[in-house]
Scaffold this active site. Structure first.
Site, short mmCIF file in Angstrom:
data_model
loop_
_atom_site.label_atom_id
_atom_site.label_comp_id
_atom_site.label_asym_id
_atom_site.label_seq_id
_atom_site.Cartn_x
_atom_site.Cartn_y
_atom_site.Cartn_z
N SER A 7 2.68 32.93 -8.43
CA SER A 7 2.64 31.68 -7.85
C SER A 7 2.12 31.62 -6.52
O SER A 7 2.45 32.34 -5.58
CB SER A 7 4.41 31.04 -7.53
OG SER A 7 4.27 30.21 -6.90
N HIS A 32 -0.17 30.22 -11.17
CA HIS A 32 1.01 29.51 -11.32
C HIS A 32 0.82 28.51 -10.00
O HIS A 32 1.26 28.91 -8.84
CB HIS A 32 2.27 30.06 -11.15
CG HIS A 32 3.60 29.19 -11.35
ND1 HIS A 32 3.83 28.77 -12.64
CD2 HIS A 32 4.15 28.81 -10.57
CE1 HIS A 32 4.97 27.98 -12.51
NE2 HIS A 32 5.19 28.11 -11.40
N ASP A 34 2.39 25.26 -7.85
CA ASP A 34 3.77 24.55 -7.81
C ASP A 34 3.48 23.31 -6.99
O ASP A 34 3.17 23.24 -5.63
CB ASP A 34 4.78 25.50 -7.06
CG ASP A 34 5.19 26.69 -7.86
OD1 ASP A 34 5.95 26.13 -8.94
OD2 ASP A 34 5.18 27.85 -7.41
N MET A 36 5.00 20.05 -5.51
CA MET A 36 6.23 19.43 -5.07
C MET A 36 6.08 18.01 -4.17
O MET A 36 5.42 18.05 -3.47
CB MET A 36 7.02 20.19 -3.84
CG MET A 36 7.27 21.79 -4.81
SD MET A 36 8.10 22.96 -3.58
CE MET A 36 8.11 24.23 -4.82
N HIS A 65 2.70 23.48 -12.17
CA HIS A 65 4.21 23.07 -12.50
C HIS A 65 4.45 21.85 -11.79
O HIS A 65 4.68 22.12 -10.38
CB HIS A 65 4.86 24.43 -11.93
CG HIS A 65 6.56 24.02 -12.03
ND1 HIS A 65 7.16 24.95 -11.24
CD2 HIS A 65 7.43 23.02 -12.58
CE1 HIS A 65 8.62 24.68 -11.59
NE2 HIS A 65 8.67 23.71 -12.24
N MET A 67 6.98 19.25 -9.94
CA MET A 67 8.24 19.20 -9.37
C MET A 67 8.02 17.95 -8.65
O MET A 67 8.46 17.83 -7.51
CB MET A 67 8.75 20.44 -8.45
CG MET A 67 9.07 21.70 -9.54
SD MET A 67 9.08 22.92 -8.33
CE MET A 67 7.41 23.52 -8.32
N MET A 136 13.68 27.48 -15.12
CA MET A 136 13.94 27.76 -13.87
C MET A 136 15.02 28.68 -13.72
O MET A 136 16.11 28.56 -14.31
CB MET A 136 14.24 26.46 -12.76
CG MET A 136 13.15 25.48 -12.72
SD MET A 136 11.56 26.27 -12.17
CE MET A 136 12.07 26.97 -10.70
N ASP A 174 10.71 31.13 -14.16
CA ASP A 174 10.14 31.07 -12.58
C ASP A 174 11.25 30.89 -11.84
O ASP A 174 12.31 29.99 -11.76
CB ASP A 174 9.54 29.44 -12.83
CG ASP A 174 8.97 29.08 -11.54
OD1 ASP A 174 8.62 29.96 -10.71
OD2 ASP A 174 8.62 27.98 -11.64
#
Ligand code: DX5
Ligand code: ZN
Length: 215
Positions: A7, A32, A34, A36, A65, A67, A136, A174
């Site tokens: 990540s 990966h 992330d 957000m 990913h 979020m 998660m 994750d």
């Protein structure tokens, strides 16, 4: 052999080029990434612009990913930015089936992410439509948190659901993955290990990735 997906949230953003180079030379399989939004999760990270830079920096799979709330508003932008896999959170999707179809029609692999409190049984009716479950094992929002032990039972149950139906859905774990807990995560039936702090805060990230790969 597990798929290793470091990540980049735990990377040094002042030296992203160095960290990308390290990952490219390592046995890591996926990047990966992330995303957000400060609404679904209590933190803000980065968006499509940075994904586009990562896309240019690697030939490896870009595993994005999301979020974020209303992920359907951004799916096309992430496709254009170069995402190979796009995961949306089940908790943010009123019309999850539609979100999955959208991602697939844009030509990406479709993932569904679930929070620690969400039962894997909630995935039952979409399991045949997706490529990946991002399970998660911490509450999403931050890197460097502690692995929630109940995740192991959830992995076993999901593995059973997938195998009983002869599906090829990959299980990605994750949050809080370490060299110590990775063997039991793999033994429970996971295919993909996300690792942020374990990789980037280690003295020798490349060697740590190699160790994770050997599990
Ligand atoms: C958490 C993110 C994770 C996180 C993993 O919200 O989805 O991908 O960065 O970091 P570690 O491995 O440090 O828990
Ligand atoms: Zn993640």
């Amino acid at each position: 052999m597990p798929i290793i997906a470091p990540s980049l949230l735990s990377a040094n953003f002042l030296k992203l080029e160095d960290d990308c180079k390290m990952l490219n030379e390592s046995e890591a399989d996926w990047f990966h990434l992330d995303v957000m939004d400060g609404r679904f999760v209590p933190n803000i990270s980065f968006g499509p612009m940075l994904v586009e830079f990562f896309r240019k920096a690697t030939k490896k799979v870009c595993d994005v990913h999301l979020m974020i709330v209303e992920p359907e508003k951004f799916a096309e932008q992430f496709k254009n930015a170069g995402a190979d896999i796009l995961s949306v959170h089940i908790e943010t999707c009123t019309h999850l089936h539609r979100n999955i179809q959208q991602i697939k029609s844009l030509g990406m692999k479709a993932g569904v992410a679930i929070n620690p409190h969400t039962s894997v049984t909630a995935l039952s009716d979409v399991l045949g439509d997706i490529d990946l479950v991002c399970m998660m094992s911490v509450n999403p929002g931050y890197g460097g948190q502690k692995f929630i032990p109940q995740t192991i039972e959830k992995i076993k149950l999901l593995r059973k659901m997938i195998d009983e139906r002869g599906l090829k859905v990959q299980i990605e774990i994750d949050g809080g993955v370490t060299l110590e807990n990775a063997p039991s995560i793999i033994a429970a039936g996971a295919d993909v290990l996300v690792a942020g702090n374990t990789v980037f805060k280690s003295a020798d990230p490349k060697a740590t990735i190699a160790l994770l790969k050997k599990i």
